[in-house]
Design a protein around this motif. Sequence first.
Motif, short mmCIF file in Angstrom:
data_model
loop_
_atom_site.label_atom_id
_atom_site.label_comp_id
_atom_site.label_asym_id
_atom_site.label_seq_id
_atom_site.Cartn_x
_atom_site.Cartn_y
_atom_site.Cartn_z
N ASP A 81 0.84 -1.19 0.00
CA ASP A 81 0.00 0.00 0.00
C ASP A 81 0.88 1.24 0.00
OD1 ASP A 81 -2.31 -1.43 0.07
OD2 ASP A 81 -2.75 -1.06 2.19
N PRO A 82 0.47 2.30 -0.70
CA PRO A 82 1.27 3.52 -0.67
C PRO A 82 1.17 4.20 0.69
CG PRO A 82 -0.74 3.86 -1.90
CD PRO A 82 -0.68 2.40 -1.57
N LEU A 83 2.25 4.84 1.08
CA LEU A 83 2.28 5.56 2.34
C LEU A 83 1.80 6.99 2.12
CD1 LEU A 83 5.71 4.42 3.79
CD2 LEU A 83 3.46 3.66 4.47
N HIS A 84 1.16 7.54 3.13
CA HIS A 84 0.75 8.94 3.06
C HIS A 84 1.98 9.82 3.18
CE1 HIS A 84 -1.28 12.70 4.10
NE2 HIS A 84 -2.36 12.15 3.58
N GLU A 85 1.87 11.02 2.64
CA GLU A 85 2.98 11.96 2.69
C GLU A 85 3.34 12.29 4.14
OE1 GLU A 85 3.69 16.57 1.35
OE2 GLU A 85 2.07 15.41 0.46
N GLN A 86 2.37 12.32 5.03
CA GLN A 86 2.58 12.60 6.45
C GLN A 86 2.40 11.33 7.28
OE1 GLN A 86 3.45 15.56 7.74
NE2 GLN A 86 3.59 16.39 5.68
N GLU A 87 3.02 10.25 6.85
CA GLU A 87 2.87 8.95 7.50
C GLU A 87 3.34 9.00 8.96
OE1 GLU A 87 2.00 4.95 8.10
OE2 GLU A 87 1.35 6.29 6.54
N GLU A 88 4.33 9.84 9.25
CA GLU A 88 4.83 9.92 10.64
C GLU A 88 3.74 10.37 11.59
OE1 GLU A 88 6.25 11.87 8.16
OE2 GLU A 88 7.94 10.61 7.66
N VAL A 89 2.85 11.24 11.13
CA VAL A 89 1.79 11.77 11.98
C VAL A 89 0.57 10.86 11.97
CG1 VAL A 89 0.25 13.74 12.32
CG2 VAL A 89 2.60 14.11 11.62
N LEU A 90 0.28 10.26 10.81
CA LEU A 90 -0.95 9.49 10.66
C LEU A 90 -0.80 8.01 10.97
CD1 LEU A 90 -2.22 11.14 7.38
CD2 LEU A 90 -2.96 11.60 9.71
N SER A 91 0.40 7.53 11.28
CA SER A 91 0.59 6.11 11.54
C SER A 91 0.10 5.75 12.94
CB SER A 91 2.08 5.75 11.41
OG SER A 91 2.80 6.27 12.49
N MET A 92 0.20 4.48 13.27
CA MET A 92 -0.20 4.03 14.60
C MET A 92 0.74 4.57 15.67
SD MET A 92 -2.96 2.32 14.45
CE MET A 92 -2.98 1.57 16.06
N TRP A 93 1.94 4.95 15.29
CA TRP A 93 2.93 5.47 16.25
C TRP A 93 2.85 6.99 16.36
CZ3 TRP A 93 4.47 1.72 19.11
CH2 TRP A 93 4.60 0.45 18.58
N GLY A 94 1.97 7.61 15.62
CA GLY A 94 1.79 9.05 15.67
C GLY A 94 1.05 9.46 16.94
N PRO A 95 0.78 10.76 17.08
CA PRO A 95 0.04 11.22 18.26
C PRO A 95 -1.35 10.60 18.33
CG PRO A 95 0.95 13.06 17.02
CD PRO A 95 1.18 11.84 16.20
N ASP A 96 -1.79 10.30 19.53
CA ASP A 96 -3.11 9.70 19.71
C ASP A 96 -4.19 10.70 19.30
OD1 ASP A 96 -2.14 7.33 20.64
OD2 ASP A 96 -2.29 7.89 22.75
#
Length: 158
Positions: free
Chosen positions: A73-88
């Motif tokens: 699957d392609p990653l979002h441009e802001q994957e760091e924020v939108l991933s499971m490890w991003g802010p709750d």
Amino acid sequence: MHNSLLRPTLLAARRAAAQHAAARSYVTKPNPEVPDYDTVDPVPDYPQLPWSSRQNLPAKGWDDMLLRRNYGDPLHEQEEVLSMWGPDIPPAGLTAQSALRQLLLAFAGFATLGFVIKNYAIPERPAAPREFPYDGLVKELGGVEELKSNPESLDEED
């Protein structure tokens, strides 16, 4: 490393460079070689994914259950924020006023618990405190009022 995994990082680096160049535009002439990434997509064939946290997705049904994504699957441009490890993401319906009310309620509960423990849960001393004659041994302790120990009381308690 797979090329699609590097795209969001490279994209973020290019945008940071463009923002740095834009911030310096009042001092130097704009560089025509640096494109404006707000208007021009640096990777035109890369899909524009919706801004949605992976924490909103269902927990089951993924190749990678921990990150809630399928392989390839392609990653979002802001994957760091939108991933499971991003802010709750905050729960639905939680406003700043209700969060502050809950915080103040928790502080009041801790203060009440401390007050109850200090005044009601600590038992009384099993023995009377020691008392010293001669005005609390002022002369024996150096003659200074600040060094006075517990002076003898004249009241006789039964």
